[in-house]
Design an enzyme around this catalytic site. Sequence first.
Site, PDB file in Angstrom:
ATOM      1  NE  ARG A  18      -2.281  -0.974   3.526  1.00  0.00           N
ATOM      2  CZ  ARG A  18      -2.568  -0.381   4.663  1.00  0.00           C
ATOM      3  NH1 ARG A  18      -3.607   0.427   4.756  1.00  0.00           N
ATOM      4  NH2 ARG A  18      -1.847  -0.596   5.739  1.00  0.00           N
ATOM      5  CG  ASN A  36      -3.851  -4.060   3.635  1.00  0.00           C
ATOM      6  OD1 ASN A  36      -3.330  -4.089   2.529  1.00  0.00           O
ATOM      7  ND2 ASN A  36      -3.151  -3.938   4.747  1.00  0.00           N
TER       8      ASN A  36
END
Length: 93
Positions: A18, A36
């Site tokens: 990320r 996520n």
Amino acid sequence: MLAVLITVRGRVQGVGFRWWATSEARYLNLSGYAENKADGSVEIRAQGEDEAVGRMIRLTIEDPSTTARPGRVEDYDLTWTDVILGAKAFGYR
């Protein structure tokens, strides 16, 4: 202007994926997020200029990675979505 939802699966959580996606998207002047998901995937929503969105897709799914992308993408889905007017920043959730 284009908007895409990219869902990647593989070794993509707990490895800085990320953070990497956010960094690349900000460099490309995209807005959106990287998040996520409970199933172990990462969802990236990116919107911006056509060329920048295309580059984000290529960087996210290419194998091998040319940008030292962390983790390993084993599978992905792409979904074109509506542009959200006024979206400004790219972040992670």
